[in-house]
Design an enzyme around this catalytic site. Structure first.
Site, mmCIF file in Angstrom:
data_model
loop_
_atom_site.group_PDB
_atom_site.id
_atom_site.type_symbol
_atom_site.label_atom_id
_atom_site.label_comp_id
_atom_site.label_asym_id
_atom_site.label_seq_id
_atom_site.Cartn_x
_atom_site.Cartn_y
_atom_site.Cartn_z
ATOM 1 N N TYR A 84 2.698 -0.388 -6.855
ATOM 2 C CA TYR A 84 1.544 0.483 -6.640
ATOM 3 C C TYR A 84 0.389 0.195 -7.598
ATOM 4 O O TYR A 84 0.523 -0.546 -8.552
ATOM 5 C CB TYR A 84 1.925 1.953 -6.591
ATOM 6 C CG TYR A 84 2.529 2.658 -7.783
ATOM 7 C CD1 TYR A 84 3.011 3.956 -7.609
ATOM 8 C CD2 TYR A 84 2.634 2.091 -9.049
ATOM 9 C CE1 TYR A 84 3.577 4.659 -8.666
ATOM 10 C CE2 TYR A 84 3.191 2.782 -10.106
ATOM 11 C CZ TYR A 84 3.652 4.063 -9.913
ATOM 12 O OH TYR A 84 4.199 4.758 -10.961
ATOM 13 N N GLU A 85 -0.770 0.788 -7.265
ATOM 14 C CA GLU A 85 -2.045 0.494 -7.930
ATOM 15 C C GLU A 85 -2.415 -0.990 -7.826
ATOM 16 O O GLU A 85 -3.034 -1.558 -8.713
ATOM 17 C CB GLU A 85 -2.030 0.938 -9.396
ATOM 18 C CG GLU A 85 -1.750 2.404 -9.608
ATOM 19 C CD GLU A 85 -2.672 3.313 -8.805
ATOM 20 O OE1 GLU A 85 -3.786 2.874 -8.445
ATOM 21 O OE2 GLU A 85 -2.298 4.463 -8.540
ATOM 22 N N GLY A 86 -2.061 -1.589 -6.703
ATOM 23 C CA GLY A 86 -2.306 -3.008 -6.485
ATOM 24 C C GLY A 86 -1.082 -3.797 -6.872
ATOM 25 O O GLY A 86 -0.681 -3.809 -8.039
#
Length: 598
Positions: A439-441
């Protein structure tokens, strides 16, 4: 199950002795933040995380969140722990002082946040995005929005979310469909569905403030047509209290591999009232203010998981009796020797230790750059620091989370069969930490960001400045014969780092696919080089301190020995990545898409 203990001695070593934060704070105009205050924050943070959050970690994992008719109940103990978190001032550490925050630098908060991640990652998920929302609103929001929402976000009374992802679109925000229709009163009616929203619904705060990416009716296609909106769960009354329910409702919660005590929600916005943050069609720039902070925080999540895995593995290795040392019994009075006598167990423990402690210095280095960017009174210094932070953050996010997966799996391996059993705690670390690489890229996206935007974006200028600093450090220490075994490989890996960057930029000018083919290996090489720099600095300080402080000589000798292990046993991994980066790209495209299908 190992009880979490904040690694305060190691944190103090990194902050005071390696990074000299007292001088750093003086340089950014915060001489009030002396070593005594830093240590007091660390001590109190250690007590809170070990005494309040850590005991809820396993029970929270087993209980999970409960979803019923749009409402989420967090595990027993979470709301009370969050109340203490806010009352003790932890929520407001970095918030702007004009809105009730303490205005502390990122480097003051980062060690405490690392402790939270290690003690109870699910709990930290709820508050983490609020700090990013505060940053985005402070930088881009209107005065009216800031006055209405920031005081309660800063205090933690209200929590925030970040609503980007949609069912049909993950990283590719150009595919975003959520709409925002202008209303006569200056607000917008926001409609659409967002998924994977951390803390989208919970029972710990009296209101939830969603920051939502959406498109205006006349917005251009692609990412140039995205705007950012503030959409509260409850519309505030004139008195500033939660009032009318806004149609921003949780449709379901995800059933996940890990962080089960953190609600990951599907959010349905049905003409929910919202307000524009920043300019029309400039929402992505506003959201990146929040995302950069979130990516740094996810790196700290990886660091926390790695630290906890190391603590558990060491405790078990000291207590578990199994076989005899190959050279003969080391503890003949016992039925068998503790497994820490075995070389392969030591290899695993030292791998955890050197990765975790090296990553800690790397993360705190990034925090110092963020401090300078936010606080320094010289605009040129702020710009330079911002560029350095931008270079380091994708490495911190991706490598520290990759490290956490390795450290957690090593922890499970040290425990053997017991590591696979829930009651020992190792399998939860493996499950909880796995999301941090996604997550968050995803880490692949972070690697692309590092190479394409941060290195190639300025033709390697900032990377060269960092590499020059490493060379200058080695030159300063060249007369230190005792550390030659660390400085020589550091100089070598830095020279290779320079040539690899230049070579990749040249090749990518002819074939853009080279960027994608090289990104992950370049990120890994960069991280191992930076950890070599961190360990060389730690060893340099430790060698000096060992002579000055004989009462603490064992601590410093352990640092020097760990630095040697890193240089001899971990840094050679970088050469594998170097060999890959020198290999032609052709083999990645040797199969057609159809040939992948069995």
């Amino acid at each position: 199950m190992t009880a979490f203990k904040a690694p305060l001695r190691d944190m103090r070593f990194a902050l005071h002795e390696v990074l000299d934060v007292s001088s750093h704070y003086a340089a950014i105009g915060r001489s009030d933040l002396n070593a005594e205050l830093v240590d007091a924050v660390l001590e109190e943070g250690g007590r809170f995380t070990a005494g309040v959050l850590a005991p809820l970690n396993r029970s929270g994992d087993e209980e999970g969140v409960t979803f019923n008719n749009g409402e989420v109940k967090t595990p027993d103990g979470f709301p009370e722990a969050y109340r203490q978190f806010c009352e003790n001032g932890w929520a407001s550490m970095t918030g702007p002082e004009e809105y009730g925050g303490q205005g502390l630098p990122v480097s003051m908060a980062a060690p405490f946040h690392e402790m939270m991640m290690a003690a109870n990652l699910s709990f930290r998920v709820y508050s983490g995005l609020t700090e990013g929302a505060v940053l985005a609103l402070t930088k881009h929001g209107s005065e009216a929005l800031k006055d209405e929402y920031l005081p309660k976000l800063v205090s933690g009374e209200w929590l925030g979310t970040m609503c980007l992802t949609e069912p049909h679109a993950g990283t590719d925000l150009a595919l975003l469909r959520t709409k925002a229709e202008p209303q006569a009163d200056g607000s917008y009616a926001v409609s659409g569905t967002k998924i994977f929203i951390s803390g989208g619904e919970q029972d710990m705060s009296s209101n939830i403030i969603h920051l939502v990416l959406a498109r205006l009716p006349d917005a251009p296609a692609g990412v140039k047509g995205i705007s950012l909106f503030l959409v509260p769960k409850f519309l505030p009354t004139e008195a500033g209290e939660p009032g009318e329910r806004n149609p921003a409702v949780c449709g379901s919660v995800e059933h996940k591999m890990g962080i089960k005590a953190a609600a990951t929600c599907v959010m349905n916005f049905d003409s929910a009232k919202g307000w524009l943050i920043g300019d029309e069609n400039k929402g992505l720039a506003c959201m990146f203010t929040m995302m950069n902070d979130a990516r740094f925080q996810v790196g700290l999540q990886g660091l926390g998981i790695g630290e906890m895995a190391y603590q558990g593995a060491v405790e078990y290795a000291l207590e578990r009796l199994q076989s005899r040392a190959l050279s003969g019994p080391q503890h003949p009075e016992l039925a068998a020797d503790p497994i820490i006598v075995h070389p392969d167990v030591r290899r695993m423990l030292l791998t955890q230790k050197t990765l975790v402690e090296g990553c800690r210095v790397l993360a705190y280095d990034a925090a110092l750059a963020l401090d300078i960017e936010h606080f320094h009174d010289d605009a040129a210094e702020r710009k330079l620091a911002g560029t350095r932070a931008a270079l380091l953050i994708p490495i911190v996010k991706s490598f520290l989370t990759d490290m956490s997966a390795e450290a957690a799996n090593i922890g499970m391996q040290v425990y053997g069969g017991h590591g696979f059993i829930r009651e020992w705690g190792m399998e939860q670390l493996v499950r909880d930490g796995r999301i941090t690489q996604i997550y968050e890229g995803t880490n692949g996206i972070q690697s692309l960001d590092l190479l394409r935007r941060k290195v190639m974006g300025d033709q390697g200028a900032e990377l060269t400045r960092l590499q020059d600093e490493i060379d200058a450090f080695c030159q300063q220490q060249e007369s230190n014969v005792a550390l030659a075994s660390l400085l020589t490989p550091l100089l070598s890996v830095n020279a290779h780092w320079r040539s690899l960057a230049a070579d990749i930029m040249q090749r990518s000018a002819q074939n853009p696919e080279e960027i994608g083919g090289c990104a992950t290996d370049f990120m890994q090489f960069s991280a191992y080089a930076l950890l070599a720099y961190a360990w060389a600095r730690m060893a340099t300080v430790a060698a000096k301190r060992a002579q000055e402080n004989p009462e603490d000589v064992e601590f410093y000798q352990a640092k020097i020995a760990s630095a040697r292990f890193y240089a001899e046993r971990i840094l050679p991994r970088a050469d594998m990545h170097r060999q890959v980066l020198k290999t032609p790209l052709d083999s990645l495209f040797g199969l057609t898409a159809e040939q992948f299908v069995r």
